[in-house]
Design an enzyme around this catalytic site. Structure first.
Site, PDB file in Angstrom:
ATOM      1  N   LYS A  50       0.975  -1.304  -0.058  1.00 42.80           N
ATOM      2  CA  LYS A  50       0.074  -0.086  -0.127  1.00 42.80           C
ATOM      3  C   LYS A  50       0.929   1.280   0.011  1.00 42.80           C
ATOM      4  O   LYS A  50       0.761   2.003  -0.670  1.00 42.80           O
ATOM      5  CB  LYS A  50      -1.016  -0.206   1.153  1.00 42.80           C
ATOM      6  CG  LYS A  50      -1.595   1.219   1.618  1.00 42.80           C
ATOM      7  CD  LYS A  50      -2.377   1.433   2.703  1.00 42.80           C
ATOM      8  CE  LYS A  50      -1.070   1.773   3.677  1.00 42.80           C
ATOM      9  NZ  LYS A  50      -1.525   1.894   5.094  1.00 42.80           N
ATOM     10  N   ASP A  59      -4.561   8.308   3.038  1.00 40.03           N
ATOM     11  CA  ASP A  59      -4.027   7.143   3.647  1.00 40.03           C
ATOM     12  C   ASP A  59      -4.946   6.611   4.495  1.00 40.03           C
ATOM     13  O   ASP A  59      -5.809   7.431   5.361  1.00 40.03           O
ATOM     14  CB  ASP A  59      -2.435   7.354   3.897  1.00 40.03           C
ATOM     15  CG  ASP A  59      -1.954   5.969   4.347  1.00 40.03           C
ATOM     16  OD1 ASP A  59      -2.435   4.967   3.739  1.00 40.03           O
ATOM     17  OD2 ASP A  59      -1.173   5.962   5.076  1.00 40.03           O
ATOM     18  N   GLU A  60      -5.013   5.264   4.711  1.00 41.42           N
ATOM     19  CA  GLU A  60      -5.903   4.571   5.816  1.00 41.42           C
ATOM     20  C   GLU A  60      -7.518   5.204   5.862  1.00 41.42           C
ATOM     21  O   GLU A  60      -7.871   5.901   6.722  1.00 41.42           O
ATOM     22  CB  GLU A  60      -5.291   4.815   7.132  1.00 41.42           C
ATOM     23  CG  GLU A  60      -3.898   4.437   7.385  1.00 41.42           C
ATOM     24  CD  GLU A  60      -3.788   2.869   7.634  1.00 41.42           C
ATOM     25  OE1 GLU A  60      -4.726   2.296   7.439  1.00 41.42           O
ATOM     26  OE2 GLU A  60      -2.634   2.558   7.974  1.00 41.42           O
ATOM     27  N   GLN A  93      -9.310  -3.939   7.825  1.00 40.74           N
ATOM     28  CA  GLN A  93      -8.357  -3.205   9.013  1.00 40.74           C
ATOM     29  C   GLN A  93      -8.826  -2.134   9.732  1.00 40.74           C
ATOM     30  O   GLN A  93      -8.144  -1.385  10.326  1.00 40.74           O
ATOM     31  CB  GLN A  93      -7.095  -2.965   8.446  1.00 40.74           C
ATOM     32  CG  GLN A  93      -6.416  -4.524   7.821  1.00 40.74           C
ATOM     33  CD  GLN A  93      -4.858  -4.117   7.481  1.00 40.74           C
ATOM     34  OE1 GLN A  93      -4.148  -3.754   8.541  1.00 40.74           O
ATOM     35  NE2 GLN A  93      -4.728  -4.195   6.208  1.00 40.74           N
TER      36      GLN A  93
END
Length: 761
Positions: free
Chosen positions: A42, A230-231, A261
């Site tokens: 990623k 991100d995330e 996640q």
DNA sequence: TTTATACTGATTTTT
DNA sequence: TCAGTATAAA
């Protein structure tokens, strides 16, 4: 078009990417969702994408907005992009955490929400102090409605993007005797007066500014050609709204994340954000990264099998070319100390095979589980480090020191004033402070100004008055010294002259020496900044300290599952897989099925941290808040696909029952171990390993099945049987469910236990 | 105002 | 169990 001298040939960074990764890197126009499973590269995609945009001159560095959640992630990204491009990423001014970027924007437009551009950013400690005052003033039962609880409510509102004016008014009856909203409103008003913002405000004020000032928003639309996140699965509603507003400009928004996640629902993250991306951003492209470069086939299959029990998923199928490897192991143990013993022996084994301690991580659900491990490791001298936990800048002494400096820089920082005015003790008590506050409020000035005025009158007398006067004189003196000396020297002088360091020197507590050390470390940290204000701005947003100074030490890592996200280790231990512990009972009580699914994702995160081997443990007994509880294996253990799991005892290997039952036989060894003397087998083994060369250690040294327990299968016990249990004593079986027995113990009351733990009486 | 003792109540954590 | 806090005494 900007071309960078010294940059690698265009496209060089595309080498070695798999087709999906490459697609994710070059698809720069329009909305893009990259579903990146664990270990699928990623970060590589994110950084290559940045490099790609820059290298092809599609945008200037200042036209790219890249947001992360943590400073660590931001640092990492900056570092890796500059590696890709070769030395030239001084730019990228808009790469940072949500909070740091929001703060930057807010400083520019502060006046639009009634703040000045030099507003202070409050940490949670200040927040709580402030709320305590407000709750007291509103005459609300402060035991039922604690400041901490109200802070979490307000935080939740802010996470949802709700200002006091936008909150559902009917909600107010639910909280704090109907005053929940009043408290929120009052709190916000106080913040404005203090010229301060809390963490939640940074984003929320941005939102308000963008919504009320289309011209301002338009400026950012024009500015940001590309947006990277991100995330994404960790974003809350407020962050989502913020992103959506900004993305309306170029529509080039790329989010990277993994719904499997998402483990931060409890602090406002909405998995829904990522699940809904395609409908939120019409025409969005979705790329799945499914090739895993981290773990073996068994580990991947076990994790995938487990997570497939979750309902709300976008769905991915991770695969790897790295077939075979070790199966995920499941071991039953007697209790937490046994768990620590067995795991430490295993780690010694690993080490004796020439592997490193730093290859190993132990991931726990709750930090209190760390205790038995730490005790054990200290006992046998196994090197370890705890990752996470209380942070440097959150320590009391550091906060006190910061308060002195904050007050120095800004005489209207009332919260800092309150914090240090009687630290160290100067004989200024609650009553004096209250007088000062009342005066400050009525005069509409800061606490410090009020103090200067009030000490001229007879309102405050005696020791308090002289101390307050002296304190103000100290402040004057220190402020005068600003500019004449380096800020680090000034800070040292303040800490000395205020009596603060003396206070800790006089304190006989064992921790005091460490606190003085920390203060020294603080001065070190300050030294990296040119001015005091620059330092203070930095630490208010960057609460972590880069501890990677010095040599990498060979240590086992001990941390929570949450702090393990994003990391990987060859060997991962996952202790404490018991019902109630993991999945956590509290989580399920509070959030029901959603809570359970989040726990399951946490389990998924745990297993996928492992490169070569993942080892799961469950204890039959655990001490919870002082008293012993029997516990049953976690339902997650039964959800693991049997083909990729092995019960860690010879006797159970070929049984065909559920995993938990197959493991039942391994109880025996910890059972035996539990009775072994003060010198544990692990210790003896450790001694041996230190002196001898490492051969294959005899397997039964851990007390392997000297005696066979009542075997797994279906239960040998019936209702009404009288049984004996090591910890709970004698009791009668009242119910049977496979190998699970409900027993009414004579002394310990009714408990659920596995039949392997009792014997006929 | 400060210090000693009783009591309560308890994940996960970043900014 | 144990830490952090509220209350009482000094």
């Amino acid at each position: 078009m900007p071309t960078r001298p010294g940059a690698p040939a265009a496209g060089a960074y595309l080498e070695g990417l798999n087709p999906e990764q490459r697609d994710a890197v070059v698809s720069v126009e329009g909305p893009l969702l990259v579903l990146a499973g664990a270990g699928t590269g990623k970060t590589r995609v994110l950084t290559c994408r940045l490099a790609h945009i820059l290298n092809n001159g599609m945008a200037y560095p200042s036209q790219i907005l890249s947001v992360t959640f943590t400073n660590k992630a931001a640092r990492e990204m900056r570092h890796r992009v500059s590696e890709l491009l070769g030395q030239t990423t001084e730019g990228l001014p808009w790469l940072g955490t949500f909070h740091s970027i929001a703060a930057k924007i807010l400083r520019i437009h502060a006046e639009l929400v009634g703040l000045k551009s030099n507003f202070t950013i409050l940490d949670t400690d200040d927040q709580i102090r402030l709320l305590k005052q407000i709750i007291k003033a509103e005459n609300i039962d402060d035991k039922k409605w604690t400041a901490r609880y109200m802070a979490s409510l307000i935080d939740a509102w802010k996470n949802k993007g709700l200002t006091p004016g936008k909150c559902d008014p009917s909600e107010k009856y639910k909280f704090a005797e109907g005053k929940g909203l009043i408290i929120y409103k009052t709190y916000q008003d106080r913040l404005k007066v203090l010229n301060a913002a809390d963490f939640g405000d940074l984003l929320l004020h941005n939102l308000t500014i963008f919504q009320n000032n289309p011209d301002v928003l338009a400026r950012y639309h024009a500015k940001f050609r590309y947006i990277l996140v991100d995330e994404y699965q960790d974003t809350n509603v407020c962050q989502y709204l913020w992103l959506r507003l900004l993305a309306q400009g170029s529509n080039n928004v790329c989010v990277v994340g993994d719904d499997d996640q998402s483990i931060y629902g409890w602090r406002g993250a909405e998995v829904d954000n990522i699940l809904r991306f395609e409908s939120d951003f019409p025409g969005a492209k979705v790329i799945r990264l499914e090739r895993n470069y981290r773990s073996t086939e068994h580990i991947l299959a076990a994790a995938s099998g487990l997570i497939s029990s979750n309902k709300d998923r976008l769905g991915k199928t991770l695969w790897t070319e790295d077939d075979g490897g070790h199966k995920v192991s499941v071991t039953g143990v007697w209790d937490a100390p046994a768990e620590a013993r067995i795991i430490s022996t295993d780690i010694e084994n690993w080490y004796s095979k020439g592997r490193k301690y730093s290859d190993v991580a132990i991931l726990v659900r709750a930090s209190r589980q760390m205790r038995s491990f730490e005790e054990r490791f200290i006992q046998i001298g196994l090197p370890y480090k705890v990752i996470g936990g209380p942070r440097f800048f959150e320590r009391q002494e550091i906060r006190d020191a910061h308060a002195y400096m904050r007050l120095l820089v800004n005489d209207t920082d009332d919260l800092a004033f309150e914090r240090v005015v009687n630290t160290p003790k100067r004989g200024i008590g609650a009553t004096s402070i209250q007088k000062l506050q009342r005066a400050a409020r009525s005069m509409g000035v800061s606490l410090e100004t009020a103090t200067r005025e009030l000490t001229k009158t007879d309102e405050i007398r005696g020791k308090a008055r002289s101390s307050l006067r002296a304190f103000c004189l100290d402040l004057d003196r220190w402020r005068a010294m600003q500019g004449t000396m380096r800020h680090t020297n000034l800070a040292e002088q303040i800490l000395d002259e205020s009596g603060y360091t003396q206070m800790w020197r006089d304190n006989k507590d064992a921790k005091s020496a460490g606190r003085l050390e920390n203060l020294k470390e603080l001065i070190q940290a300050m030294n990296e900044f040119d001015t005091l204000p620059a330092y203070l701005e930095h630490i208010s947003l960057v609460m972590d300290v880069d501890k990677s100074n010095g040599v990498e030490e060979d240590q086992v890592s001990l941390m929570t599952l949450h702090s393990a996200k994003g990391l990987e280790f060859p060997l991962v231990f996952l202790p404490g897989w018991e019902e109630g512990m993991f999945p956590s009972q509290k989580s399920m009580d509070e959030s029901g099925m959603a809570g359970l699914e989040e726990e399951r994702r946490l389990a998924y995160v745990g297993i996928t941290r492992a490169r070569e081997q993942a080892k799961i443990y469950f204890a039959a007994n655990r001490q919870v808040y002082g008293s012993w509880q029997s516990s049953l294996p976690s339902r997650f253990i039964d959800e693991l696909p049997p083909a990729h799991v092995e019960a860690a005892s010879e006797s159970g290997l070929h049984d065909s029952g559920a995993v938990a039952e197959r493991v039942a036989s391994s109880f025996a060894r910890s059972f035996e171990e539990n009775k072994s003397g003060p010198v544990s087998p692990g210790w003896q083994r450790f001694q041996q390993n230190k002196t001898k060369s490492f051969g294959r250690a005899p397997k039964d040294i851990e007390g392997h099945a000297v005696r066979r327990p009542a075997k797994g299968k279906s239960s040998n016990y019936n209702k009404g049987d009288r049984v004996f249990h090591q910890k709970f004593g004698y009791g009668l079986v009242t119910e049977t469910d496979g190998t699970k027995l409900t027993v009414a113990f004579e002394k310990a009351g009714e408990k659920k236990v596995l039949d392997g733990f009792v014997e006929r009486a």
